[in-house]
Design an enzyme around this catalytic site. Structure first.
Site, PDB file in Angstrom:
ATOM      1  N   THR A   7      12.349  21.728 -26.907  1.00 37.98           N
ATOM      2  CA  THR A   7      11.599  21.070 -27.720  1.00 37.98           C
ATOM      3  C   THR A   7      10.799  21.620 -28.806  1.00 37.98           C
ATOM      4  O   THR A   7      10.824  21.137 -29.953  1.00 37.98           O
ATOM      5  CB  THR A   7      10.618  20.507 -26.894  1.00 37.98           C
ATOM      6  OG1 THR A   7      11.202  20.167 -25.547  1.00 37.98           O
ATOM      7  CG2 THR A   7       9.846  19.139 -27.264  1.00 37.98           C
ATOM      8  N   THR A   8      10.677  23.053 -28.537  1.00 34.45           N
ATOM      9  CA  THR A   8       9.644  23.595 -29.496  1.00 34.45           C
ATOM     10  C   THR A   8      10.404  23.943 -30.722  1.00 34.45           C
ATOM     11  O   THR A   8      10.016  23.671 -31.874  1.00 34.45           O
ATOM     12  CB  THR A   8       9.146  25.223 -28.842  1.00 34.45           C
ATOM     13  OG1 THR A   8       8.672  24.688 -27.693  1.00 34.45           O
ATOM     14  CG2 THR A   8       8.028  25.751 -29.740  1.00 34.45           C
ATOM     15  N   HIS A  36       8.162  13.183 -23.512  1.00 34.17           N
ATOM     16  CA  HIS A  36       9.215  13.396 -22.514  1.00 34.17           C
ATOM     17  C   HIS A  36       9.479  11.966 -21.659  1.00 34.17           C
ATOM     18  O   HIS A  36      10.156  12.207 -20.912  1.00 34.17           O
ATOM     19  CB  HIS A  36       8.538  14.598 -21.641  1.00 34.17           C
ATOM     20  CG  HIS A  36       8.378  15.815 -22.017  1.00 34.17           C
ATOM     21  ND1 HIS A  36       9.544  16.429 -22.786  1.00 34.17           N
ATOM     22  CD2 HIS A  36       7.359  16.715 -21.898  1.00 34.17           C
ATOM     23  CE1 HIS A  36       8.921  17.409 -23.245  1.00 34.17           C
ATOM     24  NE2 HIS A  36       7.871  17.771 -22.607  1.00 34.17           N
ATOM     25  N   SER A  73      13.909  28.161 -17.321  1.00 33.05           N
ATOM     26  CA  SER A  73      12.750  28.071 -18.320  1.00 33.05           C
ATOM     27  C   SER A  73      11.496  27.433 -17.692  1.00 33.05           C
ATOM     28  O   SER A  73      10.252  27.815 -17.963  1.00 33.05           O
ATOM     29  CB  SER A  73      13.436  27.225 -19.369  1.00 33.05           C
ATOM     30  OG  SER A  73      12.393  27.138 -20.511  1.00 33.05           O
TER      31      SER A  73
END
Length: 326
Positions: A76-77, A138, A168
């Site tokens: 996402t980042t 999300h 992660s």
């Protein structure tokens, strides 16, 4: 860690009486952080659920809105940073002004609808967002689409190998809980992932909702894979720019514009920026927690063959007939 030390969106201290009444009728469970409730097929902590309800009640889409969607810890980042950089290049920014990515973390620039923007109110002040407004989520597609029905806005979803997502997520949780990397937490995270009962789970429902959306409405839903973004970054960034309506010109390509954006948004570059070494999100999470390895297949260094087989079997069963290749 006490509830007061948790990020706001993971707590349950923000609920109206109306929300308390609603959640009392929903399926619920507990995990190591607190209670989870199932709303429209997805699991949320109470304050996050309030953010989802506020969003569905109060959000008014604009035609140019862009939403970055993902299951947590799926790239996402990086996708947020790339999107910001692609749109920023089309502005005539005056020299001397720092690039947005140098003055804020990608999560500050592209906030989550349910855990930031609508966390405390169904009528937040959105005047600071200039067009095109950038948001992220999300939530699964059907939950997101409640206010977006018939809107021409663009939704970009990033999907990642769920074994890498699991590892992660494990590291990220240990970091914000300020715990040593704890194998028991990996084991409980695996159980939660495989049962589908966990924050924003089941992961397969999340992935499949956007996969089907991208097949049914490719003009408005783009499905990207983290592994392809890593193996063919230039092609994928051009695909993203095309979808967002800001394709690279020939001159830009010849001038190395694609490579400049990839370099600016690389893990090395982003993690080295002062703002990402020292800052925190509005939910009090260290910016540095969002940058670890970003590698493909790193999960094999942590998962046993039994763990991997368990995940493989579930994915094979859940994705069967969808056309989505794992």
């Amino acid at each position: 860690m006490s509830e007061k030390e948790l990020p706001d969106h993971l707590r349950e201290d923000n609920l109206s009486e109306e929300t308390k009444t609603l959640i009392s009728s929903l399926p619920s469970t507990k995990d190591f952080l607190g209670k989870l409730y199932n709303y429209q097929g997805c699991w949320y902590y109470p304050n996050t659920l309030l953010g989802v309800l506020n969003f569905q009640k109060g959000f008014k889409p604009q035609e140019t809105d862009i939403v970055i969607a993902s299951f947590p810890k799926s790239g996402t980042t990086w996708l947020k940073a790339l999107t910001v950089a692609l749109l920023e290049r089309t502005k005539n920014s005056s020299s001397g002004v720092p690039h947005p990515l140098q003055s804020d973390n990608p999560h500050g620039l592209v906030p989550f609808l349910e855990t930031n923007v609508y966390l405390n109110s169904s009528t937040p002040d959105l005047t600071k967002f200039s067009s095109p407004r950038l948001f992220s989520t999300h939530m699964p597609l059907r939950t997101l689409q409640v206010p977006f029905k018939d809107s021409p806005c663009k939704i970009v979803y990033v999907c990642r190998n769920v074994k890498d997502v699991l590892v992660s997520q494990w590291y990220f949780r240990c970091a914000y809980l300020q715990k040593e990397v704890d194998k028991s937490l990996l084991s409980s995270s695996l159980d939660s992932l495989c049962s589908g009962v966990g924050y924003f789970g089941p992961f397969w429902e999340n992935v499949l909702s956007y996969w089907r959306g991208s097949l049914e409405d490719p003009e408005h839903v783009l499905f990207m894979r983290y592994e392809e973004m890593k193996s063919e970054p230039a092609a994928q960034v051009k695909r993203l720019a095309e979808f967002l309506g800001c394709p690279f010109t020939e001159e830009e390509e010849e001038g190395g514009s694609v490579d400049k954006i990839l370099e600016l948004c690389s893990l090395r570059s982003l993690s080295g920026m002062e703002i990402n070494k020292t800052g925190r999100t509005s939910n009090n999470v260290h910016h540095s927690n969002f940058f670890r390895k970003g590698e493909v297949g790193d999960s094999k260094n942590y998962l046993t063959p039994e763990m991997e087989n368990k995940i493989d079997m579930i994915i094979e069963e859940k994705y069967k007939g969808s056309g989505l290749k794992y």
